[in-house]
Design a protein around this motif. Structure first.
Motif: not given
Length: 438
Positions: A193-203, A218-221
């Motif tokens: 999920x590329x817009x994730x604010x819990x587990x950032x995409x780079x992680x 998925x472009x999502x939270x």
């Protein structure tokens, strides 16, 4: 329905089986069976956090798997990626595929608690709190939606909020126990999920790199099950299609034991597998190209993996997924490379195919970079041995990955060569091969 799958969907921390309602309904409408349990202390299960350990989560899922007549597609969201990994270790024969939905895909010994210490720029981690009695954990209420579901309406989130529970702490501290023998053999897929604010995409990408056969983006939270449920459904349905490809290959490989797939690519007409098998204590590398034509041709090359490998790499590690870039251009580059360098012997132009002579090399006898290849050729020459390709018999291309199946000679002996190349910006960046005496 002949192709009915059983999906077992494991919710994230703080939520429950209810989080899958929309997705489960869509999968059932496609004819599949869906099981979305509440783990202890979640959903309608009112076990107190202080009484819950990872064993309780695992036992719940094993109880479900043991009742199934066939193997399942096991899906874990977020923290419970760790849980499904442990379940896979204990019941590998009950699982045909593992799917990690923006989930923790950790190595043996890893834990959620230790892993999040390395996570920066995470609203969830920054607002993570442990109770005074150290029995449960929460994320500060005022940051809950921003951390996990910023892309759904406040109204929808408020409707879900009463079902969010305190997360038992003990499972979060659990150190994962998995082995190559069981867990590593199961095909794995990742939904990022590329817009994730819990587990950032780079992680996310650092966790799945080199470990999965395919990635869905998925472009999502952090909760695409709420914001983009149809995208999740599409990914899960495609995993079932990928499993059919594995089944097709395995139907031709009944003589091999303990197969582990490292790479699986397909285009409209071909299917390519790079995998490993075990015979006793010996490991064998395979590349198989299946051509979906009237004849259903199969090209396969097998090589025993040597005990010692140069260059710090193995015959299997490295990039495991393809990117959808310039398929035809990349195919043409590799066709020229084999024709000009290995068939016609124009070694003087070899540098033209690499970026500043750099390449990650997985041939066990060759060091990295063009310099390593030259050293290998020099070593052969000093022994009076030449390496020469006669003909490219088949070629496969998908995005940045190109594979060739060729015949030629090492010294006076005929060999088959399976070469897999990863290209970047029109240059060869990584190379795997399997070589078999004819």
């Amino acid at each position: 329905m002949d192709n009915k799958e059983v999906y077992v969907l494991v919710h994230s921390a703080w939520l429950g089986g209810w989080q899958w309602d929309n997705i489960a309904e869509s999968l059932r409408l496609k004819g599949h069976e869906v099981i979305a349990p509440d783990l202890p202390g979640h959903g309608i299960d009112d076990t107190l956090p202080k009484d819950i350990t990872m064993d309780d989560y695992v036992d719940k899922l094993i109880g479900i798997l043991d009742k199934q007549k066939c193997s399942v597609i096991l899906v874990g969201h977020s923290f419970n990626g760790i849980t499904i990994s442990r379940v896979a270790e204990l019941r590998p024969s009950k699982i045909k595929s593992l799917v990690y939905l923006t989930a923790f895909l950790l190595p043996n010994g890893g834990s959620f608690y230790e892993a999040v210490k390395e996570v920066g720029n995470s609203i969830a981690v920054d607002n993570f709190e442990v109770s005074n009695d150290r029995t449960y954990a929460v994320v500060k209420e005022e940051e809950l939606q921003n951390a996990f579901a910023h892309d759904i309406s406040a109204e929808i989130f408020e409707g879900a909020k009463p079902h969010i529970v305190r997360e038992p702490l003990a499972p979060l501290m659990y150190e994962l126990e998995i082995t190559d023998k069981n867990f590593e053999k199961i095909p794995k897929y990742y939904i990022e999920t590329t817009e994730d604010k819990a587990i950032p995409i780079d992680i996310q990408r650092s966790m799945y790199k080199g470990k999965v056969l395919k990635v869905y983006s998925i472009k999502s939270s952090h909760t695409p099950n709420f914001s983009s449920p149809q995208k999740v459904v599409e990914a899960l349905l495609d995993v079932a299609e990928e499993q059919k490809k594995i089944n097709l290959i395995q139907s031709h490989l009944k003589v091999y034991n303990n197969i582990k797939f490292h790479r699986l690519f397909s285009n409209e007409d071909q299917l390519l597998a790079h995998f490993e098998s075990m015979e006793g204590n010996e490991s064998y590398a395979h590349m198989l190209l299946f051509e979906n034509s009237m004849e259903n041709k199969i090209h396969t090359v097998v090589q025993k993996v040597p005990d010692n490998q140069l260059g710090g790499h193995t015959m299997f590690d490295g990039a495991s997924t393809s990117t959808p870039d310039n398929t035809e251009e990349n195919k043409n580059i590799i066709e020229r490379f084999l024709k000009d360098v290995w068939i016609e012997g124009k070694v003087s132009i070899i540098q033209d195919f690499f970026e500043e002579g750099k390449v990650i090399q997985h041939n066990p006898m060759v060091e990295d970079n063009v310099e390593g290849l030259f050293e290998f050729m020099k070593s052969l020459s000093s022994q009076g041995i030449s390496l020469h390709y006669d003909e490219v018999l088949a070629i496969f291309a998908k995005g940045d990955m190109v594979m060739t199946y060729s015949k030629g000679f090492i010294g006076e002996e005929k060999h088959f060569f399976a070469d897999l190349f990863r290209l970047k910006n029109g240059k060869i960046a990584e190379h795997w091969d399997v070589i078999q005496k004819k």
